[in-house]
Design a protein around this motif. Structure first.
Motif, PDB file in Angstrom:
ATOM      1  N   UNK A  87       0.753  -1.324   0.061  1.00  0.00           N
ATOM      2  CA  UNK A  87       0.105   0.219  -0.089  1.00  0.00           C
ATOM      3  C   UNK A  87       0.791   1.334   0.017  1.00  0.00           C
ATOM      4  N   UNK A  88       2.090   1.102   0.433  1.00  0.00           N
ATOM      5  CA  UNK A  88       2.920   2.377   0.600  1.00  0.00           C
ATOM      6  C   UNK A  88       4.194   2.332  -0.238  1.00  0.00           C
ATOM      7  N   UNK A  89       4.867   1.246  -0.489  1.00  0.00           N
ATOM      8  CA  UNK A  89       6.015   1.131  -0.881  1.00  0.00           C
ATOM      9  C   UNK A  89       6.144   0.704  -2.084  1.00  0.00           C
ATOM     10  N   UNK A  90       7.214   0.577  -3.070  1.00  0.00           N
ATOM     11  CA  UNK A  90       7.239   0.176  -4.428  1.00  0.00           C
ATOM     12  C   UNK A  90       6.247   0.861  -5.360  1.00  0.00           C
ATOM     13  N   UNK A  91       6.076   2.241  -5.218  1.00  0.00           N
ATOM     14  CA  UNK A  91       5.186   3.016  -6.009  1.00  0.00           C
ATOM     15  C   UNK A  91       3.620   2.495  -5.936  1.00  0.00           C
ATOM     16  N   UNK A  92       3.442   1.810  -4.774  1.00  0.00           N
ATOM     17  CA  UNK A  92       2.093   1.267  -4.582  1.00  0.00           C
ATOM     18  C   UNK A  92       1.574   0.219  -5.461  1.00  0.00           C
ATOM     19  N   UNK A  93       2.714  -0.539  -6.422  1.00  0.00           N
ATOM     20  CA  UNK A  93       2.424  -1.519  -7.108  1.00  0.00           C
ATOM     21  C   UNK A  93       2.328  -2.823  -6.067  1.00  0.00           C
ATOM     22  N   UNK A  94       1.457  -3.533  -6.257  1.00  0.00           N
ATOM     23  CA  UNK A  94       1.079  -4.728  -5.117  1.00  0.00           C
ATOM     24  C   UNK A  94       2.031  -5.790  -5.114  1.00  0.00           C
ATOM     25  N   UNK A  95       2.811  -6.141  -6.161  1.00  0.00           N
ATOM     26  CA  UNK A  95       3.449  -7.160  -6.540  1.00  0.00           C
ATOM     27  C   UNK A  95       4.498  -7.701  -5.372  1.00  0.00           C
ATOM     28  N   UNK A  96       5.438  -6.637  -4.854  1.00  0.00           N
ATOM     29  CA  UNK A  96       6.337  -7.047  -3.841  1.00  0.00           C
ATOM     30  C   UNK A  96       5.603  -7.317  -2.672  1.00  0.00           C
ATOM     31  N   UNK A  97       4.642  -6.690  -2.243  1.00  0.00           N
ATOM     32  CA  UNK A  97       3.881  -6.942  -0.966  1.00  0.00           C
ATOM     33  C   UNK A  97       3.231  -8.452  -0.881  1.00  0.00           C
ATOM     34  N   UNK A  98       3.052  -8.782  -1.954  1.00  0.00           N
ATOM     35  CA  UNK A  98       2.475 -10.054  -2.140  1.00  0.00           C
ATOM     36  C   UNK A  98       3.377 -11.434  -2.343  1.00  0.00           C
ATOM     37  N   UNK A  99       4.540 -11.059  -2.789  1.00  0.00           N
ATOM     38  CA  UNK A  99       5.139 -12.171  -3.163  1.00  0.00           C
ATOM     39  C   UNK A  99       6.636 -12.618  -2.293  1.00  0.00           C
ATOM     40  N   UNK A 100       6.672 -12.263  -1.286  1.00  0.00           N
ATOM     41  CA  UNK A 100       7.813 -12.882  -0.250  1.00  0.00           C
ATOM     42  C   UNK A 100       7.639 -14.292  -0.218  1.00  0.00           C
ATOM     43  N   UNK A 101       8.790 -14.819  -0.017  1.00  0.00           N
ATOM     44  CA  UNK A 101       8.860 -16.365  -0.059  1.00  0.00           C
ATOM     45  C   UNK A 101       7.836 -16.591   1.129  1.00  0.00           C
ATOM     46  N   UNK A 102       7.106 -17.874   0.866  1.00  0.00           N
ATOM     47  CA  UNK A 102       6.154 -18.508   1.722  1.00  0.00           C
ATOM     48  C   UNK A 102       4.790 -17.889   1.804  1.00  0.00           C
ATOM     49  N   UNK A 103       4.716 -16.704   0.885  1.00  0.00           N
ATOM     50  CA  UNK A 103       3.419 -15.931   0.964  1.00  0.00           C
ATOM     51  C   UNK A 103       2.326 -16.606   0.118  1.00  0.00           C
ATOM     52  N   UNK A 104       2.391 -17.940  -0.214  1.00  0.00           N
ATOM     53  CA  UNK A 104       1.350 -18.428  -0.943  1.00  0.00           C
ATOM     54  C   UNK A 104       1.033 -20.057  -0.641  1.00  0.00           C
TER      55      UNK A 104
END
Length: 314
Positions: free
Chosen positions: A198-215
Motif C-alpha cells: 500500500x505504501x512502498x514500491x510505488x504502490x504496485x502490489x507485487x512485492x507486498x504479495x510475493x515474499x517467500x512462503x506468502x502463498x
C-alpha cells in the motif's frame, strides 16, 4: 427368514471390515512426500483429511509432478479415475507430508477487490473490470508449512482465497468455454505485506504479495466434477482459533468463467496456472486498530468441500 437375513447382514458387515479404507469418489489430487520414497509423488487424498493413495505406485508411468500430470490431460485423469475404484493401500496421513498440490506453475494470477462484502468493508466501489496482479511461483508452500515473517515488513496480513487451477492451455477463451479449461480448485492463503503493498514500491502490489512462503496452497486439488458449485461455498479464516473472515464464494464479483475470459485476452493460460480469486472481508489491515500477524500465530484457511490449510507464523 429372520435368521437368514441376520446371517446375510453379518456376512456383509464382516466383508466390509475386511475392505481397506478407500478414497471417496471425489477426486482429491495431491503431491506428497514420504520417508520411504525417493522424491515427491502424486496421490489421491482418501476423503477430506484422509490418508493418501500413491498414484505413482499404481501406475509408474505417471509423471511425478502435478503440472506434468495436468499437461497430459484426459490420459492421466483416466488413470486417476481407475485408481479411485481399485483396491489400493492407503498411506496413513501421519506417514506422509503433503506438498502444495501445484508447484512451479507458469503463473500465479491474483484478483483484487473481488468480493462484494470486501469492497463494502473498505467503502470502495465494486470494480467494473477485474483488478489483476500477480505473485511469483517461488512464494508457493505447502498446506501445513510455516509462513516466514520477512524482516523487511512489519505489516503482514492474512487473506483466505479460493484458488482455481487451470487444466488446459488456452488463449482468448470465451466465458462459456472457460470451465473446460479448469482442472479444479484448492484453498489458498494470500499472505500480504501491507506496508509494501500500500505504501512502498510505488504502490504496485507485487512485492507486498510475493515474499517467500506468502502463498500456502492445499491440501488437495479437488477436481471440478467433485464440487457441486464452486461459487456457493462457505469460506473462512481463523487466527489462533478466532474467526476473522467468514463469507461465501457467492459474494465474488467476477466468477471463475469471467476471470479466465478476461485474463486470457492478455496471456496464454497453461496447465497448472493458478488463479487466486480474491478475499472476503475481515483482513487485519482494515480493523480498528489494524491487526497484523506476529511470530507464533497460527492461521487456518478453510473452504467448504475443499478442506483447510494451517500455517504457523515464524
Amino acid at each position: 427368514m429372520l435368521v437368514a437375513a441376520r446371517r446375510r447382514l453379518l456376512t456383509a458387515l464382516l466383508q466390509a471390515r475386511k475392505q481397506p479404507l478407500q478414497p471417496s469418489r471425489d477426486m482429491r489430487l495431491v503431491q506428497f512426500q514420504a520417508p520411504h520414497l525417493a522424491g515427491p509423488h502424486l496421490g489421491l487424498e482418501a476423503g477430506n483429511g484422509g490418508g493418501v493413495i500413491d498414484l505413482n505406485a499404481f501406475d509408474p508411468t505417471l509423471p511425478e509432478t502435478m503440472v506434468q500430470f495436468l499437461e497430459q490431460g484426459e490420459a492421466t485423469l483416466s488413470v486417476a479415475r481407475r485408481a479411485l475404484t481399485a483396491q489400493l493401500p492407503v498411506l496413513p496421513r501421519s506417514e506422509v507430508t503433503l506438498l502444495a498440490p501445484v508447484t512451479r506453475p507458469d503463473k500465479v494470477v491474483c484478483v483484487g477487490l473481488n468480493y462484494v462484502d470486501h469492497c463494502k468493508e473498505q467503502n470502495v466501489p465494486v470494480p467494473k473490470e477485474p483488478i489483476i496482479f500477480s505473485k511469483f511461483a517461488s512464494s508457493i508452500v505447502g498446506p501445513y508449512d510455516a509462513v516466514v515473517l520477512p524482516p523487511e515488513s512489519q505489516e503482514v496480513d492474512w487473506e483466505v482465497e479460493l484458488a482455481v487451477v487451470i487444466g488446459k492451455k488456452g488463449k482468448h477463451i470465451k466465458a462459456t468455454d472457460a470451465m473446460a479449461h479448469v482442472a479444479g480448485f484448492t484453498v489458498a492463503h494470500d499472505v500480504s505485506a501491507r506496508d509494501w503493498q500500500m505504501r512502498r514500491n510505488g504502490k504496485q502490489w507485487l512485492l507486498g504479495k510475493t515474499f517467500d512462503t506468502f502463498c500456502p496452497l492445499g491440501p488437495a486439488l479437488v477436481t471440478k466434477d467433485s464440487i457441486a458449485d464452486p461459487h456457493n461455498l462457505r469460506i473462512c479464516c481463523r487466527v489462533n482459533g478466532e474467526l476473522v473472515q467468514s463469507s461465501n464464494t457467492n459474494q465474488m464479483v467476477f466468477k471463475t468463467e469471467e476471470l479466465i475470459a478476461w485474463v486470457s485476452q492478455f496471456v496464454t493460460l497453461y496447465p497448472g496456472d493458478i488463479f487466486l480469486t480474491g478475499t472476503p472481508p475481515g483482513v487485519g489491515v482494515f480493523r480498528k486498530p489494524p491487526v497484523f500477524l506476529k511470530k507464533g500465530d497460527e492461521v487456518q484457511c478453510e473452504i467448504e468441500e475443499l478442506g483447510s490449510i494451517v500455517n504457523k507464523v515464524v
